[in-house]
Design a protein around this motif. Structure first.
Motif, PDB file in Angstrom:
ATOM      1  N   THR A 255      44.201  45.404  41.878  1.00  0.00           N
ATOM      2  CA  THR A 255      43.548  44.139  41.590  1.00  0.00           C
ATOM      3  C   THR A 255      42.986  44.166  40.175  1.00  0.00           C
ATOM      4  O   THR A 255      42.856  45.235  39.569  1.00  0.00           O
ATOM      5  CB  THR A 255      42.387  43.877  42.578  1.00  0.00           C
ATOM      6  OG1 THR A 255      41.419  44.924  42.428  1.00  0.00           O
ATOM      7  CG2 THR A 255      42.880  43.836  44.014  1.00  0.00           C
ATOM      8  N   ALA A 256      42.654  42.991  39.669  1.00  0.00           N
ATOM      9  CA  ALA A 256      41.937  42.876  38.397  1.00  0.00           C
ATOM     10  C   ALA A 256      40.982  41.704  38.538  1.00  0.00           C
ATOM     11  O   ALA A 256      41.252  40.749  39.279  1.00  0.00           O
ATOM     12  CB  ALA A 256      42.902  42.647  37.234  1.00  0.00           C
ATOM     13  N   HIS A 257      39.864  41.772  37.849  1.00  0.00           N
ATOM     14  CA  HIS A 257      38.864  40.705  37.900  1.00  0.00           C
ATOM     15  C   HIS A 257      38.263  40.552  36.515  1.00  0.00           C
ATOM     16  O   HIS A 257      37.832  41.538  35.912  1.00  0.00           O
ATOM     17  CB  HIS A 257      37.765  41.052  38.916  1.00  0.00           C
ATOM     18  CG  HIS A 257      36.709  40.004  39.008  1.00  0.00           C
ATOM     19  ND1 HIS A 257      35.409  40.253  38.707  1.00  0.00           N
ATOM     20  CD2 HIS A 257      36.774  38.702  39.349  1.00  0.00           C
ATOM     21  CE1 HIS A 257      34.698  39.150  38.875  1.00  0.00           C
ATOM     22  NE2 HIS A 257      35.513  38.190  39.260  1.00  0.00           N
TER      23      HIS A 257
ATOM     24  N   ILE B 104      41.520  51.433  32.887  1.00  0.00           N
ATOM     25  CA  ILE B 104      40.656  50.822  31.883  1.00  0.00           C
ATOM     26  C   ILE B 104      41.156  51.165  30.478  1.00  0.00           C
ATOM     27  O   ILE B 104      41.663  52.261  30.248  1.00  0.00           O
ATOM     28  CB  ILE B 104      39.196  51.297  32.104  1.00  0.00           C
ATOM     29  CG1 ILE B 104      38.205  50.580  31.204  1.00  0.00           C
ATOM     30  CG2 ILE B 104      39.084  52.808  31.994  1.00  0.00           C
ATOM     31  CD1 ILE B 104      36.755  50.840  31.592  1.00  0.00           C
ATOM     32  N   GLY B 105      41.017  50.218  29.576  1.00  0.00           N
ATOM     33  CA  GLY B 105      41.370  50.458  28.183  1.00  0.00           C
ATOM     34  C   GLY B 105      40.336  51.350  27.502  1.00  0.00           C
ATOM     35  O   GLY B 105      39.180  51.425  27.933  1.00  0.00           O
TER      36      GLY B 105
ATOM     37  N   VAL C 223      41.979  47.130  37.827  1.00  0.00           N
ATOM     38  CA  VAL C 223      42.162  47.178  36.374  1.00  0.00           C
ATOM     39  C   VAL C 223      40.960  46.456  35.788  1.00  0.00           C
ATOM     40  O   VAL C 223      40.787  45.256  35.987  1.00  0.00           O
ATOM     41  CB  VAL C 223      43.487  46.520  35.937  1.00  0.00           C
ATOM     42  CG1 VAL C 223      43.649  46.614  34.431  1.00  0.00           C
ATOM     43  CG2 VAL C 223      44.665  47.156  36.658  1.00  0.00           C
ATOM     44  N   ALA C 224      40.112  47.199  35.089  1.00  0.00           N
ATOM     45  CA  ALA C 224      38.846  46.650  34.608  1.00  0.00           C
ATOM     46  C   ALA C 224      38.945  46.031  33.221  1.00  0.00           C
ATOM     47  O   ALA C 224      38.076  45.286  32.824  1.00  0.00           O
ATOM     48  CB  ALA C 224      37.787  47.752  34.600  1.00  0.00           C
TER      49      ALA C 224
ATOM     50  N   VAL D  17      44.871  44.204  31.073  1.00  0.00           N
ATOM     51  CA  VAL D  17      44.999  43.333  32.244  1.00  0.00           C
ATOM     52  C   VAL D  17      46.234  42.447  32.096  1.00  0.00           C
ATOM     53  O   VAL D  17      47.043  42.320  33.016  1.00  0.00           O
ATOM     54  CB  VAL D  17      43.729  42.482  32.450  1.00  0.00           C
ATOM     55  CG1 VAL D  17      43.941  41.437  33.543  1.00  0.00           C
ATOM     56  CG2 VAL D  17      42.542  43.372  32.793  1.00  0.00           C
ATOM     57  N   ARG D  18      46.397  41.838  30.916  1.00  0.00           N
ATOM     58  CA  ARG D  18      47.534  40.948  30.688  1.00  0.00           C
ATOM     59  C   ARG D  18      48.855  41.684  30.900  1.00  0.00           C
ATOM     60  O   ARG D  18      49.742  41.221  31.625  1.00  0.00           O
ATOM     61  CB  ARG D  18      47.492  40.374  29.274  1.00  0.00           C
ATOM     62  CG  ARG D  18      48.673  39.454  28.959  1.00  0.00           C
ATOM     63  CD  ARG D  18      48.753  39.043  27.487  1.00  0.00           C
ATOM     64  NE  ARG D  18      47.502  38.562  26.974  1.00  0.00           N
ATOM     65  CZ  ARG D  18      46.951  38.970  25.823  1.00  0.00           C
ATOM     66  NH1 ARG D  18      47.555  39.879  25.070  1.00  0.00           N
ATOM     67  NH2 ARG D  18      45.807  38.479  25.422  1.00  0.00           N
ATOM     68  N   THR D  19      49.010  42.838  30.276  1.00  0.00           N
ATOM     69  CA  THR D  19      50.256  43.602  30.358  1.00  0.00           C
ATOM     70  C   THR D  19      50.578  43.998  31.789  1.00  0.00           C
ATOM     71  O   THR D  19      51.698  43.800  32.267  1.00  0.00           O
ATOM     72  CB  THR D  19      50.171  44.856  29.466  1.00  0.00           C
ATOM     73  OG1 THR D  19      49.994  44.435  28.107  1.00  0.00           O
ATOM     74  CG2 THR D  19      51.424  45.712  29.590  1.00  0.00           C
TER      75      THR D  19
END
Length: 181
Positions: free
Chosen positions: A6-8, A48-49, A117-118, A124-126
């Protein structure tokens, strides 16, 4: 068994997701905290990046007392997208070595618990556009922001399915999407 990803992100009505602290104002209350808690329940791994990881790794470890997010993020396994190469980074973190899409796909087949994915924005986009993120939740705040958008003009027309939605008493629209077909 495949683990869910998930991502938020927090978002302004004009699509800005950069620096949400500049547009959230008073639009984050107990309902938003409960929704975030439900989203993070069962998550054991965070992708996380590097830039966001650096900020959080300096902030969250010393702010662990009683903060629900600190109770989540400090013990979580963190997988960091960085050009620094693979290996242990401290703070229960490992540098992702190689292609992040392949790495996260492999991660879904190993271990237990959910994966989130934080950030950052490009991460997140990729991962979402590659189909690795199962659901993307946007908490859309009733404000117009300035800065980078999640889906800028570089993203081609992409169809999404609305999986869930709710509106909080603070006026936030919490919208959860998946990629269509």
């Amino acid at each position: 068994m495949t683990r869910s990803v998930t991502a938020h992100l927090f978002c302004a009505v004009n699509g800005v997701v950069e620096s949400p602290d500049k547009f959230q104002f008073d639009a984050f209350g107990p309902e938003e905290g409960q929704l975030m808690g439900a989203t993070l329940a069962g998550v054991t791994d965070v992708v996380i990046g590097r830039v966001l990881w650096q900020e959080w790794s300096e902030y969250w470890p010393p702010h662990a007392d009683g903060d629900p997010f600190a109770a989540f993020i400090n013990p979580a396994r963190k997988h960091v997208l960085t050009s620094a190469g693979g290996g242990d980074l401290g703070w229960n973190s490992t540098a992702i070595d190689g292609d992040p899409v392949a790495y996260v796909r492999d991660l879904t087949h190993a271990g237990e618990g959910g994966i989130t994915v934080a950030g950052g924005i490009e991460t997140v986009r990729t991962l979402f556009l590659a189909g690795v993120v199962d659901t993307l939740t946007l908490t859309v705040h009733p404000a117009v922001g300035t800065g980078r958008r999640l889906f800028d003009d570089s993203v081609p027309v992409t169809r999404l399915n609305l999986v869930d939605s709710t509106v909080t008493s603070a006026g936030n629209a919490v919208l959860t999407y998946s990629l269509r077909g």
